[in-house]
Design a protein around this motif. Sequence first.
Motif, PDB file in Angstrom:
ATOM      1  N   UNK A 291       0.860  -1.170   0.000  1.00 61.12           N
ATOM      2  CA  UNK A 291       0.000   0.000   0.000  1.00 61.12           C
ATOM      3  C   UNK A 291       0.902   1.228   0.000  1.00 61.12           C
ATOM      4  N   UNK A 292       0.680   2.140  -0.945  1.00 59.65           N
ATOM      5  CA  UNK A 292       1.456   3.368  -1.025  1.00 59.65           C
ATOM      6  C   UNK A 292       0.625   4.548  -0.540  1.00 59.65           C
ATOM      7  N   UNK A 293       1.221   5.391   0.312  1.00 63.47           N
ATOM      8  CA  UNK A 293       0.619   6.658   0.704  1.00 63.47           C
ATOM      9  C   UNK A 293       1.472   7.759   0.095  1.00 63.47           C
ATOM     10  N   UNK A 294       0.934   8.468  -0.889  1.00 63.60           N
ATOM     11  CA  UNK A 294       1.680   9.526  -1.549  1.00 63.60           C
ATOM     12  C   UNK A 294       1.156  10.889  -1.164  1.00 63.60           C
ATOM     13  N   UNK A 295       2.025  11.722  -0.591  1.00 62.00           N
ATOM     14  CA  UNK A 295       1.619  13.087  -0.223  1.00 62.00           C
ATOM     15  C   UNK A 295       2.130  14.072  -1.254  1.00 62.00           C
ATOM     16  N   UNK A 296       1.245  14.967  -1.739  1.00 56.97           N
ATOM     17  CA  UNK A 296       1.612  16.037  -2.657  1.00 56.97           C
ATOM     18  C   UNK A 296       2.267  15.458  -3.915  1.00 56.97           C
ATOM     19  N   UNK A 297       3.522  15.819  -4.202  1.00 56.77           N
ATOM     20  CA  UNK A 297       4.184  15.271  -5.388  1.00 56.77           C
ATOM     21  C   UNK A 297       4.578  13.808  -5.188  1.00 56.77           C
ATOM     22  N   UNK A 298       4.576  13.352  -3.934  1.00 59.40           N
ATOM     23  CA  UNK A 298       4.782  11.922  -3.686  1.00 59.40           C
ATOM     24  C   UNK A 298       3.657  11.089  -4.266  1.00 59.40           C
TER      25      UNK A 298
ATOM     26  N   UNK B 153      -1.020  -2.857  -7.670  1.00 60.17           N
ATOM     27  CA  UNK B 153      -0.766  -2.584  -6.258  1.00 60.17           C
ATOM     28  C   UNK B 153      -1.990  -2.937  -5.425  1.00 60.17           C
ATOM     29  N   UNK B 154      -1.751  -3.305  -4.182  1.00 59.47           N
ATOM     30  CA  UNK B 154      -2.881  -3.581  -3.304  1.00 59.47           C
ATOM     31  C   UNK B 154      -3.737  -2.339  -3.134  1.00 59.47           C
ATOM     32  N   UNK B 155      -3.095  -1.178  -2.900  1.00 55.60           N
ATOM     33  CA  UNK B 155      -3.850   0.067  -2.749  1.00 55.60           C
ATOM     34  C   UNK B 155      -2.900   1.242  -2.808  1.00 55.60           C
ATOM     35  N   UNK B 156      -3.450   2.408  -3.141  1.00 60.03           N
ATOM     36  CA  UNK B 156      -2.729   3.645  -2.879  1.00 60.03           C
ATOM     37  C   UNK B 156      -3.689   4.673  -2.308  1.00 60.03           C
ATOM     38  N   UNK B 157      -3.116   5.563  -1.469  1.00 55.10           N
ATOM     39  CA  UNK B 157      -3.842   6.664  -0.862  1.00 55.10           C
ATOM     40  C   UNK B 157      -3.099   7.933  -1.253  1.00 55.10           C
ATOM     41  N   UNK B 158      -3.772   8.840  -1.961  1.00 55.43           N
ATOM     42  CA  UNK B 158      -3.163  10.071  -2.431  1.00 55.43           C
ATOM     43  C   UNK B 158      -3.663  11.232  -1.576  1.00 55.43           C
ATOM     44  N   UNK B 159      -2.751  11.909  -0.900  1.00 51.50           N
ATOM     45  CA  UNK B 159      -3.102  12.991   0.022  1.00 51.50           C
ATOM     46  C   UNK B 159      -2.637  14.321  -0.548  1.00 51.50           C
TER      47      UNK B 159
END
Length: 265
Positions: A114-121, A139-145
């Motif tokens: 699981x990826x947590x991407x903040x801003x440009x991440x 991917x199992x999941x991603x969370x874009x913040x």
Amino acid sequence: MTDASFVLTTRWQARGGRTRLAVQEEVRPDHARPWLIFIHGHNVDRAYALEQWRVLRRTLHVPAQLQVGLFLWPSDLWRNRTMSKLAYPAVTERAANVGRILASYLGPRNDRVILIGHSLGALVAVNAARELLPERQPLQAFVLLGAAIAVDDMTWPGEFHRVPLAGREAVGFCPEDRVLRSVFRPGQRFARLFRRASEAVGLHGEPREARDWLARRTRVSDHSYWRSEESAALVSEVLTAPPTGRAPDSWTLRDWPVPGWDVPG
């Protein structure tokens, strides 16, 4: 010291510098367990990335079986952070390249990540997700913040229009995000000469009409999602939600995210 089960990096040095051509394991993860990886945004040096992670980690409630850690990348192009702030067009290319490097590292185990991407991440995260799609499981999941990604790129014929890119996709957004309003659109104009500038996904959570993703409006007007309990709540929601495109009655927690997980409270 980092409150992380693992630390991955493509940095050569603590501030500024070039990108490594392969991911280095500063703190080695357990490859037999699933991972949750936090990816920081633009103009963040190593010390600031670690501080963001420490703050976010205190609010995260995840299953004991899930390893949590972070991925460092040189989003500050120079040691001088003021100069780095002006380099937004160049750093978007670096984010895309770093996403491909991360995808190469994740390889066949990506369906347990699981990826947590903040801003440009967030741009790093979706580039990694796209790179992994053609021949492997998503991917199992991603969370874009507060995602610094153009809405146009997430719809046809944009580069990330393929649906889905992950087993579960989620976005946290805020229409009052002052950083995205002041930096993203001007940066888009420089990065995309002769093309129409698009709004950021992190401002409105769009394009919801084109993607079956979990979108949650937040009150994070200062862009500091790592400080917000709303971010942690969205991660917990993703851990207990059905995969993208699956009806709620067609799955169980034995199917997803990982067999045997305890649901976080």
